[in-house]
Enzyme design. Structure first.
Site, mmCIF file in Angstrom:
data_model
loop_
_atom_site.group_PDB
_atom_site.id
_atom_site.type_symbol
_atom_site.label_atom_id
_atom_site.label_comp_id
_atom_site.label_asym_id
_atom_site.label_seq_id
_atom_site.Cartn_x
_atom_site.Cartn_y
_atom_site.Cartn_z
ATOM 1 N N GLU A 194 29.601 43.523 41.110
ATOM 2 C CA GLU A 194 29.530 42.214 40.474
ATOM 3 C C GLU A 194 30.180 41.126 41.330
ATOM 4 O O GLU A 194 29.674 40.028 41.438
ATOM 5 C CB GLU A 194 30.207 42.302 39.096
ATOM 6 C CG GLU A 194 30.179 41.027 38.293
ATOM 7 C CD GLU A 194 28.810 40.736 37.674
ATOM 8 O OE1 GLU A 194 27.874 41.520 37.927
ATOM 9 O OE2 GLU A 194 28.694 39.724 36.982
ATOM 10 N N ASP A 195 31.325 41.444 41.908
ATOM 11 C CA ASP A 195 32.153 40.392 42.508
ATOM 12 C C ASP A 195 32.192 40.363 44.028
ATOM 13 O O ASP A 195 32.892 39.556 44.621
ATOM 14 C CB ASP A 195 33.609 40.525 42.006
ATOM 15 C CG ASP A 195 33.705 40.351 40.498
ATOM 16 O OD1 ASP A 195 32.798 39.715 39.942
ATOM 17 O OD2 ASP A 195 34.671 40.848 39.902
#
Ligand code: MN
Length: 562
Positions: free
Chosen positions: A67-68
């Site tokens: 996600e990051d």
């Protein structure tokens, strides 16, 4: 408990995940300060402490990577295999949904439950992630603190509880509590500290008496300690006891861990020989575990100096399970050396203690309105539970206040729909009877019987309520069953259009006419009308009667409930 830093030297998989995560998150900083990597590391540490397998620990290290950072799910799949990628993907999906309002919140639950059914480890990673986020919550902006604390209190803590992870559930609640109830928290801090200390001093005095007695009976103790009630659960209980701390007997309980199940009962006998037990407070969760898997013996006795003390007795295995629930099961399975991880994916979800997972999923399917679903889940999660028993000995988990109707619907929709009566412990009871734990409940059914709308007034579970409503809606029984109807009896001089005038008055008052009957009386000069109105509102009918009296052909008006 091994630190991940040590663990990574034993497991090549964890080593690789560690290296990839630290590189991927390089340069990222947490709001609470320090490198971002501290977060996945703490998450993985939780998972390892709960005794989970290396795949889950590796996924914990990688859980925010997809996600990051620039490291993709595809890369995870390529370098760590399908299973790790599957878990990371599951957690990533859960993480995308933020609690903003009820609608969103129910969606969170839906996805989470679905994920759970596919692989409970996804939920365990999410819980490990949440635990660390709560530990560092003070660094976030105020608004976010509240939202996350609330989500934790309403969704994650109850979820952990239902997975049997009582320790985690309590921790999460305790961490969320000060953010949600700052004033109440302060009050507790001010009022409880001395009490806790006083209770501990007292129990320290009881402990050697207990130890001596156990030794005398040849029962070895593995562990004896005090368990202080957590702030959040204490607060919930205080609300029910007029905030009177003197009424809380289990503020601090004495917990005895022994070697065998026989020793548990032996120890219970010794406690009861030393001190008088309070009737109704002896709970045998060994013979009958709570649906979340919790096993233990509880008893409350009048102890030295007439003080009331709660004892909890259990084995080491039960103790570990009580703390870590499903995760402990997992750890045991691993020790036993069961089959490949892939096969284990569903085996945990199949466990009998986890029937509620299935239950949640089937309920969820029946709720068309997500708002109603979340409401029902929340209520059912938070109320204290009771455990009723079928004649065959199966335990049915119900919220407090549940009735035979709730019981019937919990077993099967058809049994609920066709319920005509119930026996509790062999005796006939009314359908609104409030069940108690350990009641043996037998439901009497009849093939052509239908649910009654009046049941809605006393059932306690959202599940039952919803099923009754949908049955009523399907068959259109609602109106006939629920409402009383008023019948007007009117004698009127016969004239053209008098019917129309009467009907006009009624419908202008917004009352629906169900039926009109009219018979000529006395040479056709008078008419006697019977009009059924769809209302049970006496005031409304009196107003209608007043208006009808202005129609000059009307001789007499009367009404009755039918
Ligand atoms: Mn995270």
């Amino acid at each position: 408990m091994k630190k991940i830093d040590a663990l990574k030297n034993e497991s090549p998989l964890i080593f690789k995940a560690y290296e990839v995560a630290i590189a991927a998150h390089a340069g990222q900083i947490r709001l609470s300060g320090g490198p971002y990597f501290n977060h996945p590391l703490a998450t993985a540490q939780n998972l390892s402490d709960w005794g989970l397998d290396e795949i889950t620990v590796a996924a914990g290290l990688l859980h925010d990577v997809a996600e990051d950072t620039n490291y993709t799910l595809e890369e995870i799949k390529k370098n760590f295999g399908e299973e790790v990628a599957f878990l990371v993907e599951g957690v990533t999906k859960l993480g995308r949904i933020k609690y903003r309002g009820r609608e969103e919140q129910s969606e969170t639950l839906r996805k989470m439950i679905l994920a759970m059914a596919e692989d409970l480890r996804v939920v365990l990673i999410k819980l490990a992630d949440r635990r660390h986020n709560m530990q560092t919550l003070s660094a976030l902006p105020l608004q976010k603190q509240k939202r996350i604390a609330q989500e934790t209190m309403e969704i994650y803590a109850p979820l952990a509880y239902r997975l049997g992870m009582q320790k985690l559930s309590g921790e999460l609640e305790d961490m969320a509590f000060p953010y949600l109830y700052p004033k109440e928290y302060k009050w507790l801090l001010q009022n409880i500290k001395d009490r806790y200390e006083e209770r501990e001093r007292y129990l320290r005095m009881i402990q050697p008496i207990m130890e001596n007695a156990l030794r005398g009976a040849g029962i070895g103790t593995v562990l004896m300690d005090f368990r202080a009630k957590r702030y959040s659960s204490l607060y919930k209980k205080l609300l029910r006891y007029e905030m009177d701390l003197d009424k809380i007997y289990d503020l601090v309980a004495l917990r005895i861990v022994v070697k065998t199940v026989e020793d548990c009962y032996g120890a219970l006998g010794i406690i009861h020989k030393l001190w008088t037990p309070i009737p109704g407070r002896i709970k045998d969760y060994i013979a009958m575990a709570k649906p979340n898997g919790y096993r233990s013996l509880h008893t409350t006795v009048i102890c030295e100096g007439q003080k009331i003390v709660e004892f909890q007795v259990r084995t080491k295995e039960m103790h570990d399970e009580a703390e870590n629930g499903i995760a402990a099961h997992w750890a045991y399975e691993q020790i036993k050396g069961s089959k490949a991880y892939a096969n284990r994916r569903s085996s945990i979800a199949d466990k009998k203690e986890l029937v509620w997972v299935e239950q949640l999923r089937s309920w969820q399917k029946e709720f068309t309105d997500p708002k109603e679903f979340i409401e029902s889940i929340k209520i059912d999660f938070f109320k204290d539970r009771i455990f009723a028993i079928t004649p065959k000995g199966e335990v049915v988990d119900l919220p407090q206040g549940a009735t035979p109707i709730d019981f019937a619907y919990q077993i099967h929709t058809d049994i609920g729909d066709h319920c005509v009566g119930a026996k509790v412990n062999g005796k006939i009871v009314t359908l609104d009877y409030k069940l108690h734990s350990q009641d043996v409940v037998e439901i009497i059914t009849q093939k052509n019987k239908k649910p009654s709308a009046s049941w809605l007034e006393f059932v306690a579970t959202g599940g039952a309520k919803n099923k009754i409503k949908s049955a009523l809606k399907n068959k259109g029984w609602m109106l006939e069953e629920k409402k009383k109807i008023i019948e007007l009896k009117i004698t009127a001089d016969d004239r053209m259009g008098v019917f129309k005038d009467v009907a006009g008055v009624i419908s202008r008052s917004h009352v629906k006419i169900i039926s009109i009957n009219s018979v000529p009386r006395g040479h056709g000069k008078f008419h006697a009308m019977r009009i059924k109105c769809d209302t049970d509102d006496k005031g409304k009918i009196l107003k209608i009667i007043l208006k009808l009296k202005s129609i000059k052909e009307i001789e007499e008006i009367d009404y009755r409930f039918v």
